[in-house]
Design an enzyme around this catalytic site. Structure first.
Site: not given
Length: 256
Positions: A50, A52, A209
């Site tokens: 999923r 972002d 990230r």
């Protein structure tokens, strides 16, 4: 009944992420709408990751059940791409179905996955480029890649990565994950372009990230490579570096 697996690439710039949302443009929503138009009834898909808003994919995967349809599996990708192409002259949009293939009964794009590879791209130049703003993390200060590579060595292996998960994320049964590879390299064509490739058996929310943000802080000498071990052992998000922006992140491949 056929169980179909799609391999998908997309530019995530103009999407509110992968997952379908009411009143928002998403990758899942666009593909489901195209499938529904193609098949003539509502089709829902299950994606592996999923991603972002702003995150891209070279090899996202999604599966769905298909019954009572006359369209051959090997024609699904082209038919969907014709629908998804908003530039009819060029025949392309910001989503492309790379492949469609039939999988065994019980296969699931997300739950059958054994691991993933993400790529993160950095443009390291004193002058930022408007043409790279949606595809790279642009950093003006020079990065020390040797220091970043030393730090990356501490991340490879099986660890509790709680420090590298966004605070307030969904509670997991375990935050232990295994990172198989973490490579950092400069492009041979342009030394300003840096690519971080990371493979693992699974990733926590924003884990890639945050790892990149931490490595960047090492590259800027705000942290030392040796601090990575302490950060991992702390199991505390506040000890790790910043969350790198979404536009440099690409879901590159899913392993089954």
């Amino acid at each position: 009944m056929r169980n179909i697996l799609l391999t998908i690439e997309y530019d995530g710039t103009n999407f509110s992420g992968w997952q379908r949302q009411p009143n928002a443009r998403t990758v899942q929503g666009e593909i489901e709408a195209a499938l529904t138009k193609l098949i003539g009834r509502e089709i829902l898909i299950d994606g592996t990751s999923r991603t972002d808003a702003g995150v891209h994919a070279n090899g996202q995967q999604a599966s769905f059940a298909l019954e009572d349809s006359g369209i051959p599996t090997d024609r699904i990708a082209k038919a969907l791409n014709d629908i998804l192409a908003f530039d009819k002259l060029e025949g392309i949009g910001d989503i492309k179905i790379l492949n469609a293939k039939e999988m065994p009964e019980g296969f699931h794009a997300r739950y059958s996955a054994k691991g993933k590879r993400y790529i993160y791209r950095i443009y390291n130049a004193s002058e930022k480029s408007p043409f790279r703003r949606s595809q790279f993390y642009q950093i003006a200060e020079s990065l020390d890649l040797d220091a970043m590579k030393k730090a990356a060595a501490f991340i490879i292996g099986t660890h509790d990565f709680k420090s590298f998960e966004t605070s307030g994320s969904t509670v997991h049964e375990s935050t232990v994950r295994t990172i198989y590879k973490l490579d950092i390299s400069k492009s041979q064509l342009d030394s300003k372009l840096i690519e971080i490739s990371i493979e693992g058996d699974g990733f926590l929310y924003n884990m890639v990230r945050i790892i990149v943000g931490t490595l960047v802080e090492v590259g800027l000498h705000k942290k030392t490579p040796a601090e990575i071990e302490r950060i991992i052992n702390a199991k505390d998000r506040s000890q790790a570096g910043h969350t790198a922006p979404p536009q440099g992140l690409y879901l590159d491949e899913v392993f089954y």
